[in-house]
Structures are given as C-alpha cells and as structure tokens.
Scaffold this motif. Structure first.
Motif, PDB file in Angstrom:
ATOM      1  N   ALA A 296      26.243 -77.966 -59.411  1.00 55.28           N
ATOM      2  CA  ALA A 296      25.594 -78.754 -58.368  1.00 55.28           C
ATOM      3  C   ALA A 296      26.265 -80.108 -58.202  1.00 55.28           C
ATOM      4  O   ALA A 296      26.128 -80.771 -57.192  1.00 55.28           O
TER       5      ALA A 296
ATOM      6  N   ILE B 185      18.459 -77.126 -60.472  1.00 53.30           N
ATOM      7  CA  ILE B 185      19.243 -78.280 -60.037  1.00 53.30           C
ATOM      8  C   ILE B 185      18.353 -79.520 -59.967  1.00 53.30           C
ATOM      9  O   ILE B 185      18.722 -80.598 -60.436  1.00 53.30           O
ATOM     10  N   TYR B 186      17.148 -79.335 -59.420  1.00 55.43           N
ATOM     11  CA  TYR B 186      16.241 -80.485 -59.328  1.00 55.43           C
ATOM     12  C   TYR B 186      15.725 -80.906 -60.698  1.00 55.43           C
ATOM     13  O   TYR B 186      15.525 -82.093 -60.958  1.00 55.43           O
ATOM     14  N   SER B 189      18.210 -83.172 -62.163  1.00 52.57           N
ATOM     15  CA  SER B 189      18.196 -84.552 -61.660  1.00 52.57           C
ATOM     16  C   SER B 189      16.967 -85.307 -62.141  1.00 52.57           C
ATOM     17  O   SER B 189      17.031 -86.512 -62.361  1.00 52.57           O
ATOM     18  N   LEU B 220      14.485 -88.335 -56.390  1.00 56.80           N
ATOM     19  CA  LEU B 220      15.232 -87.101 -56.127  1.00 56.80           C
ATOM     20  C   LEU B 220      16.018 -87.173 -54.817  1.00 56.80           C
ATOM     21  O   LEU B 220      16.767 -86.271 -54.487  1.00 56.80           O
ATOM     22  N   THR B 223      19.747 -86.155 -54.632  1.00 59.94           N
ATOM     23  CA  THR B 223      19.970 -84.721 -54.819  1.00 59.94           C
ATOM     24  C   THR B 223      19.555 -83.945 -53.575  1.00 59.94           C
ATOM     25  O   THR B 223      20.265 -83.035 -53.139  1.00 59.94           O
ATOM     26  N   ASN B 306      26.776 -90.490 -51.748  1.00 57.94           N
ATOM     27  CA  ASN B 306      26.337 -89.104 -51.732  1.00 57.94           C
ATOM     28  C   ASN B 306      27.159 -88.185 -50.833  1.00 57.94           C
ATOM     29  O   ASN B 306      26.855 -87.010 -50.717  1.00 57.94           O
TER      30      ASN B 306
END
Lengths: 299, 309
Positions: A296, B185-186, B189, B220, B223, B306
């Motif tokens: 990711a 993935i979250y 983060s 978040l 992300t 980002n």
C-alpha cells in the motif's frame, strides 16, 4: 471517573466483538454452504436444494472424484505446474530487475524505474495483447499460455522488492563485496537474493495465489479441454449446468448427460480447489498481511 | 536527497552487468506491456484474419463511430463508472469501519481470528465465488429460493434473469471479497498514529467513540486520499471476474452487468468483432491514463506529500 472509562472501553469491546462476529459469519457462511453441499447426498440436494442442515449426508461426491479422477487430477496437475513454475520464474525475474533499480549509483536507475512505472499507467488493451501472444508467440493451448501473459512480472511486485532492497540492505554490504572482487551477478545471487527472502516469500505468496486462482488466461488461450487448469475445468462444468437446463442438451447429448457430474461432485471439486489455499493460509498469513501493508506504500 | 546525490557522485556503477541482470524483466515488460501499446492501431483497422494484423485495411475512426452509436457504449461506460463509484464510497467506509473495530478490539487472539476469517473470501477465485453465488441464487435448488424465501413467505425469484437485483448483489459480493483486504491497509495506518494523541485525549476524558471520531478517522485522511486516487485512476476498469463470472455470463443481465472489460472480452472472443473491441479497449486505456494523470495532478496541487508521482 476511572470506572466510567473502563466501562466505556468494555462496552466498546463487547459491541465490536458482536459486530465482528456477525461480519465473520457473513464472510464464512457462504463458503460453508458449498462445503456442506459437497457432503450432501445427491438425491437430497435435488429434492431439498442447498441447505446448511442437509437431510442426508454422503461421501459419494468424493468417491466419484477418486474413481473418475483422470480429468480432475490432470487439471490439478496443470494448475500445480503453472502455479509453481510461474511463481518461481516470476520471483527470480522480479528480484533481478528490482536489484539494479535499488542501486543508488546505477546510472539508469531512474530510467528503469520509469520504464517499469509506466506499465501501471497505460496499456495496449487486451485485444492487441491477445493478438501478440496468440498470433506471434503461438502460446494457445500450451502451459505457457497460463504462465506468461499478464502475471509473470508486475510493476507492483518489482517496486515491492526494490523498496525492500533500498531500505533494508546497507550499501556498504555491496561495496565490501565489490572490494572482495565479487561480480554483480555473484552479488545478486549470493547476497541480494538471499537477503530478500522475507519479500520474496511475500510476493511468492501473492503470485502463487494469482496463478492458482487465474481463469482468465485459460479463458482466452485454452480451447483444448485437456489443457484446462482447475479453474477452467470448473467453469466448463458450471457452463454445462446452464447448458443442460436450456433443454437443448438432452437432444444433443442423449444419454451422455448422465455422465455429467452431479451437483455434489461439482461442489466437491470446488472445495478441493480451495483446499490448497486453506491449508497454506494459516502458515503464511503474516506474510500475506505484511505484503498488503507494504504494497500500500507508494513505489 | 543530498546524501543520495553525493553517494551517486562517488562513482557510477558499471551499468552493463546491472543492465544484464535486469534484462529478463525488461524483455518481459517489453513483450507483455510495451509492444501491445503499439497494437492500439488495431482500433483503427478493419481486422481481417486472412490479411493479418499488419495487412488489414485502415478505417480511420469508423470503429469508434460504430461503437459509440450502439447502446452498448453508453451502458458499459455508465455501469463501469457507477459501480466503481459505489465500490470506492461504500468500500472505503466499510474498510475503515472494520479496521477500527479490529484495531480497537485489541484482544490479540480474537483480532487474529476475525482477521483471518474476513480475509478468506479474498483468497477465493472468481470461479469458486461464482459457484458459491450459484448455490445461493439458482432457481431450483438455490438456498435463497429454497429456504429463505419460503421462510419469509415470498415468491421464488429467477435471480439470473432479473436485472434489478444485480446492482445490490454485485456491490455485496465486492464488499464480501475485498473488505477484509482493504481493512488491513487502514489498520496499518491506524497503527502508525502517534499513541500520545490518544493518551492525551483519554486524559481529557474522551471515550473510545470520541477518540475514534475526532482522532482516528481524521488521521486516516492521507491513506484515504491515496487509496481513492489509485481507485480513481482505475475507474474505467472493472473486475472482469465480478462482472463476468458472478452473473454466469447471463445475457438477460447485460444491461446491469456489462462493463468495458466484459464488452471487450465478448467483442474479441465471442463476436469476433476485433475492431470494435479494440476501440473499446483504447477508449478504456486512454481515459484511464488521463484520469490517473488528472487525479494525481489535483492531489499534488492540494497536498504534495500524498501524490502518487
């Protein structure tokens, strides 16, 4: 004050456990249905339909597969060869192209990175790719058709290994090897590739899963049923259900339709199609999760 | 950056051996990814098997003209876009929801158990998932028609020929397959958020729910941006398996299941309409390319950290 905080956390724990249990059931129950169906008596399946509490259990589907397993074992063999061969080849080539990209004093590292990255931005579409592989490389109905198109080397995996090399392997290691007189290929073979084992494990897992589960290459490039992997065999068998239902089959096939595997057998085949994944999964779960997380992060 | 530069100045590595090591990968990418890029000219040709790829006649934009005059073009574009929008929106919300629950649960053994279970659907092939779907939806022996509907006292539904249910089915299946994966993935983060902030909030008397709403969710944002950016770049692409296998390629459902990917496949393999199929493919990759560039440009303007590149 303190008590209140504890209860708020406790409450949260209870609620989230309940919600997650429900979600887990939603995730697993559909899979359970085909597993149970594979152990259900064919007659019970026909009269009562798929059920979590079948009227009669039976191992017939699995016996049938053992007896008439030629086509099935062949398909498993092909899927196995493609999965292992494709994964090994993929990992080696990926690690090889990733290594120069990680070398800070390699003149063309940015060119190479862009060359790889651009494949993520634009593609020629399936039509020209199909023409190239089938008309120029003639891979139709060979194992190469299942191994080469699309999956062998992907930008995603290359960046994964490149980042690992760049972040986890100190430059001094390479420099000292060079002082000892090692050539680049030796450095790669003896030092860099072995060092990348954690990432290699991760991308092997992803690639292996991709090959085992792939049915698209088979759909495009395999027309000879003898060359079907397990996924394409399953598609063919599912198609036959539709075919039989349309009514035209009975006229065309006559009694041949009797030989088509029953519903329970189809489900049993699907179950052993999942089995390798379910068996390996607990052992590789941590690599899998690591791979998702690392992947990711942008290249 | 400066350290990197000075190191590079220390002397370029000899490039030939390194290029040689990269060669197999370069050759593969050339064959698999680059040469087909030049094959896009097929979209401008009237492909003829006898005359071959190079010998076929040029027809200019005719393939595109025909394509965009059909109803298919509108339907497949609409479906591709709307499904992807739904996936991005609902998918992100679900993934964050699950990630927060898993992370905050904190009881290691339980987290691992839930996570393993939620990830399992992600490991199944679309073929197997289609089998599972069939065991629920087929009209004579499917679980829903045989058990659920009689229980609720309704009438049997011919799932594979009634389009109106499929947007819900497809979104549900998408979430079923991908939520566990996306939540990892979250979770990662969330794990990266400075614990001190939570401690401070706790001291100020914020309960779990407040912490989540005012700390976790806002933190978040980066992300979410990067994940959305990547999905927006892929918004003209669809999961072929979801839209082809799941509805069992049922013709009655094309109105709600046809996406650009399934159209290209059918055009190429079933209808042998190579020109139109290539035109649809070029439409897809060109718009996709422009979308990645645009989305990235927008993010770079607002929040350079980002951006994808």
């Amino acid at each position: 004050m303190k008590n209140k905080k504890i209860t708020s956390e406790k409450k949260f724990e209870i609620v989230s456990t309940i919600v997650l249990t429900v979600l887990t059931l939603i995730a697993l129950l559909p899979i359970a249905l085909i597993v149970i169906a594979s152990f259900t008596d064919e007659q019970a399946l026909l009269t009562n339909g798929y059920s979590y509490l079948p009227k009669k259990l039976s191992l017939d589907a699995y016996y049938y597969m053992v007896q008439k397993g030629v086509m099935i074992s062949r398909a498993y063999g092909i899927s196995g060869i493609v999965t292992i061969g494709g994964t090994v080849l993929s990992v080696i080539i990926t690690a090889m192209i990733a290594y120069p990209m990680s070398r800070k004093n390699f003149k063309y590292r940015n060119h190479l990175a862009f060359f790889v990255f651009f494949t993520m931005l634009f593609n020629g579409g399936i039509v020209s790719s199909y023409m190239l592989w089938s008309r120029f490389f003639h891979i139709k109905n060979t194992v190469w058709a299942l191994m080469l198109p699309n999956y062998l080397v992907t930008a995603f995996n290359i960046f994964l290994v490149r980042n690992y090399y760049a972040n986890s392997v100190p430059d001094s290691l390479i420099e000292s090897a060079q002082i000892d007189g090692a050539r680049e290929l030796t450095i790669f073979r003896k030092i860099m590739f072995p060092l990348a084992v954690p990432t290699v494990a991760t991308i092997s897992l992803f690639t292996g899963l991709l090959y085992w589960n792939d049915w698209i290459n088979g759909l495009y490039y395999i027309t000879n049923p003898k060359m079907y992997g397990i996924q394409n065999l399953l598609i063919r068998i599912m198609d036959n259900i539709q075919f039989l239902k349309s009514g035209s089959a009975s006229n065309l096939l006559g009694t041949a339709s009797v030989d088509l595997p029953g519903t329970a057998v189809r489900m049993a085949m699907a179950v052993i199609g999942i089995l390798p994944i379910v068996i390996i999964y607990p052992f590789v779960q941590k690599y899998f999760i690591k791979g998702v997380v690392v992947g990711a992060v942008k290249g | 950056m400066n350290a990197k530069k000075s190191k590079a100045k220390r002397g370029y590595a000899k490039s030939a051996p390194l290029l040689l090591i990269a060669l197999p990968g370069i050759v593969y990418l050339l064959i698999n990814n680059y040469i087909p890029m030049f094959g896009i000219f097929l979209a401008f040709k009237q492909f003829d098997y006898v005359k071959g790829v190079f010998g076929s006649d040029w027809v200019g934009f005719d393939n595109f003209k025909f394509l965009f005059h059909t109803r298919d073009a509108l339907i497949m574009t609409r479906n591709t876009l709307l499904y992807n929008l739904a996936f991005i929106l609902i998918g992100t919300v679900m993934a964050i929801f699950v990630a927060i629950l898993l992370y905050e649960l904190g009881v290691k053994a339980r987290v691992k158990l839930f996570q393993s279970a939620l990830l399992l659907p992600n490991l199944m092939s679309w073929v197997i998932i289609a089998f599972i779907g069939f065991s629920f939806l087929n009209s004579d022996s499917g679980f829903i028609n045989n058990t659920i509907i009689p229980l609720l006292g309704g009438k049997e539904i011919a799932w594979y020929s009634e389009g109106k249910y499929w947007p819900f089915i497809l979104v549900f299946v998408y979430l079923w397959k991908y939520t566990g994966y996306a939540s990892i993935i979250y979770m990662a983060s969330i794990a990266g958020i400075d614990k001190g902030i939570f401690e401070a909030a706790k001291l100020d008397g914020a309960g779990k729910l407040k912490q989540i709403l005012y700390i976790t969710v806002p933190m978040l944002k980066p992300t979410v941006i990067i994940m959305t950016l990547m999905s927006v770049g892929r918004i003209f692409y669809s999961d072929f398996g979801l839209f082809y296998q799941m509805p069992m390629n049922s013709g009655a459902l094309y109105d709600v299941t046809q996406t650009i990917d399934t159209y290209v496949y059918r055009g190429l393999m079933k209808l042998n309409d190579i020109g139109m199929s290539a035109a649809a493919g070029l439409f897809q990759s060109t718009v996709g390319f422009l979308l990645v560039i645009t989305a990235n440009g927008i993010v770079r303007k607002t929040d350079e950290e980002n951006a994808l590149f």
